[in-house]
Design a protein around this motif. Sequence first.
Motif, PDB file in Angstrom:
ATOM      1  N   HIS A  13       0.973  -1.282   0.128  1.00  0.00           N
ATOM      2  CA  HIS A  13      -0.055   0.146   0.133  1.00  0.00           C
ATOM      3  C   HIS A  13       0.742   1.431  -0.087  1.00  0.00           C
ATOM      4  CE1 HIS A  13      -3.311   2.673  -0.347  1.00  0.00           C
ATOM      5  NE2 HIS A  13      -2.444   3.477   0.704  1.00  0.00           N
ATOM      6  N   HIS A  38      -6.865  -2.423   4.592  1.00  0.00           N
ATOM      7  CA  HIS A  38      -7.708  -2.300   3.820  1.00  0.00           C
ATOM      8  C   HIS A  38      -7.964  -3.166   2.545  1.00  0.00           C
ATOM      9  CE1 HIS A  38      -5.925   1.266   1.549  1.00  0.00           C
ATOM     10  NE2 HIS A  38      -5.532   0.589   0.797  1.00  0.00           N
ATOM     11  N   HIS A  39      -6.588  -3.996   2.276  1.00  0.00           N
ATOM     12  CA  HIS A  39      -6.568  -4.947   1.178  1.00  0.00           C
ATOM     13  C   HIS A  39      -7.024  -6.337   1.906  1.00  0.00           C
ATOM     14  CE1 HIS A  39      -4.667  -2.236  -1.623  1.00  0.00           C
ATOM     15  NE2 HIS A  39      -4.105  -1.898  -0.631  1.00  0.00           N
TER      16      HIS A  39
HETATM   17 CU    CU Z   1      -4.197   0.031  -0.348  1.00  0.00          CU
END
Ligand code: CU
Lengths: 218, 548
Positions: B250, B299-300
């Motif tokens: 990220h 959030h993945h």
């Molecule tokens: Cu991300």
Amino acid sequence: MSDGVSTGAVNRLQPHFATPAQQYETATFGMWVFLVTEIMFFGGLFTAYLMYRIQYADAFAHASEHLNITLGCFNTVVLIGSSLTMALAVHSARMNKSKSIVFWIALTMILGSIFLGVKGYEYHHKWVEGLFPANWFFQAPDAPRQRIFFSLYFAMTGLHATHMIIGMGIMIYISIQALRGAYTSSWYTPVEVMGLYWHFVDLVWIFLFPLLYLIGLH
Amino acid sequence: MEATQDRVTYINAGHTVRSWLLTIDHKRIALLYLVSITFMFLLGGMMAGAIRLELLTPPGDLLDSDTYNKAFTLHGIIMIFFFLIPSIPATLGNFLVPIMVGAKDLAFPKINLLSWYIYIIGATIGIIATLTGGLDTGWTLYTPYSTAFATTNVILPATGLFITGFSSILTGFNFIVTIHKMRAPGLTWFRLPLFVWAQYATSLVMVLGTPVIAITILMVILDRCGFGIFDPKAGGDPVLFQHLFWFYSHPAVYIMILPAMGVISEVIPAFTRKKIFGYGFIAASSLAIAIIGFLVWGHHLFTTTQSMYAATVFSVLTFAVAIPSAVKVFNWAATMYKGSVSFESPMIFAIGFMGLFLIGGLTGLFLAILGLDLHVQDTYFVVAHFHYIMVGGAIMGYMAGLHYWWPKISGKKFPEVPAKVAALLIFIGFNGTFFPQFIAGYAGMPRRYHYYPPEYQVLNVLSTMGAGILGIGYLMPLCYFMWSLKYGEDAGKNPWGVLGLEWTIDSPPHPHNFHTTPIITSDPYDYPEMAEALGAHTGHAPAEVAHV
Ligand SMILES: [Cu+2]
Ligand code: HEM
């Protein structure tokens, strides 16, 4: 320290720096930034270790009993000793004593080699016992969890040993330079930066030793 | 205007191949990187072409599933690791950071060259891996697929990635030290151009994040050799891999987008002839993005075993990271408001960036909503989202920067008309390619399949057509930049008539950049207020007031 005027440092000034002081600060600051990346590098492995250690506390404690605490202690002492000799090498540079730089670095390398020799002996032993993950024939109720422990053991100590080997390679180079009289009390930045690296590598072991060897003890 | 041939420049300072391959001049290394990543971009683009052609029709007719898996995996890996991550930092950043801080070179010129060699070694291993069977795990290398099941040779490409990571670390390392220690007299932190701030924030991510992916890849390689760190059979945890992977990957998206934001922060005031609005906020938002960006990786993992409390925190933090991004967009818009905006090609790319980044960022917020993400995860919606950011945003920014600084880099002007056409084609082609994917994804089309139900065909045909236009748009700059090298007019020091230390030196610059070390006494972007400027100079700030 670098006083910014002495001739040794001026001769060594690379064209893109304005003053020797700037060059010196840049080099040491650079080494600190590099060590931060090293912390993150080992940090990934330590995180994996901690996650599994919490999850499989008993299996890890059992697995740890297969490690030889005496040898681990011995190696810890050897490595702390090598930090001392490294510090003395830097001190000699500061005192303008080229010969003793080489002497202390040589001693550091001998201690480093003893460490690696002992480590190699331990690896061999684990291999014969069937505790090397790719050569696993160890049987116990929690053997699969123990295999994770040994995967991490070999990964972490292996990476640490690799760092030592690289460090010793750099030491050879620095000793040759020192023999040629490259370092004077007004310019010995490579020796100092090398010292920082070596202390870092030792510090990693100070964490590895209790995490890997001592968790079975209560 | 003095003729280029008469003086020493970094380009004519040596003509042998050796003088290029052993150079330690940051500007030459920037060009080495430029050529290498352009090659990789073409390679990745070919894979993309194959994917889009396959998806023209519902059945899997052009590529079989194995080949398709390899195509999208290699496309992703090449574009992300071998093109986008080095793109702006290693080319424009390498070229400009020392000049913008008033230095003769980066702090460690030899390490800079080393980073290019490491990149080349990594890329070569990657290409060899591609030619000898490829990789089919997806660019994410998820375990246990990559460790236990993949039929391709995972170790070779993973080694390539591992090695390439160090080129990125060394670049970031060099920038951080340079920005701390090499600034010219008078150049305080808050007089730094925003491009430099963006490079600084990017470098922090490179230095703190890349080692983590490196060690993670190393663990995958070890597992592939018989270790069991992520092996579920032994009690290993594949989700742990995902945490470690996204802890880097990220933040890595910010390695790709922050430098582009830096470019836009230069281009907008330049073609608005106005002081940038909210300098401090833009600088601080770069750092905020870099820092908060390290706290949102979860959030993945909304659809994994991650606890719902963790997911909630990650969701909230993901919303938080959008704030500094929005701050930038508002500041750019405020800068343009009532400025004397002129629409030269870099500005058109910059405006395109703003539009596409906005859509990419806002759809990111959709994905950060826990409930909605369950619906669209692993669909084309996610694919469209990240392409809007990475291609629409980052590559648009890269293009804006290339066009803006090309006259400085090459010493030549390029023709404006084809450049504007290219900008337009890229914008149209891009939306044509990726907007339909939002719809297809929302309607449920999953990613990473080479066949699909016929009801998605219309959208896919649109997408493939858009990709064709996009491809032409990307090839055009290649042609007119090459053309300009031979036939372009001499650019002079400051062809755009803008402010900035880099525009006060020769184009192309002298090997040492500056003849005398500059002393900085003013802020960047000190454009005279609009009214005054309009009077005497039809809105163009004269070159003499440049930021020195
Ligand atoms: Cu991300
Ligand atoms: C503006 C703030 C952003 C927000 C709120 C955001 C949010 C998200 C979320 C929640 C996901 C997970 C979706 C899922 O897998 O279901 C995601 C995926 C992704 N985002 Fe973003 N994002 C943002 C910016 C970016 C940027 C700047 C980039 C790249 C330059 C980017 C690239 C990606 C990629 C590559 C993926 C998916 C990767 C994969 O699963 O293969 N995003 N984003």
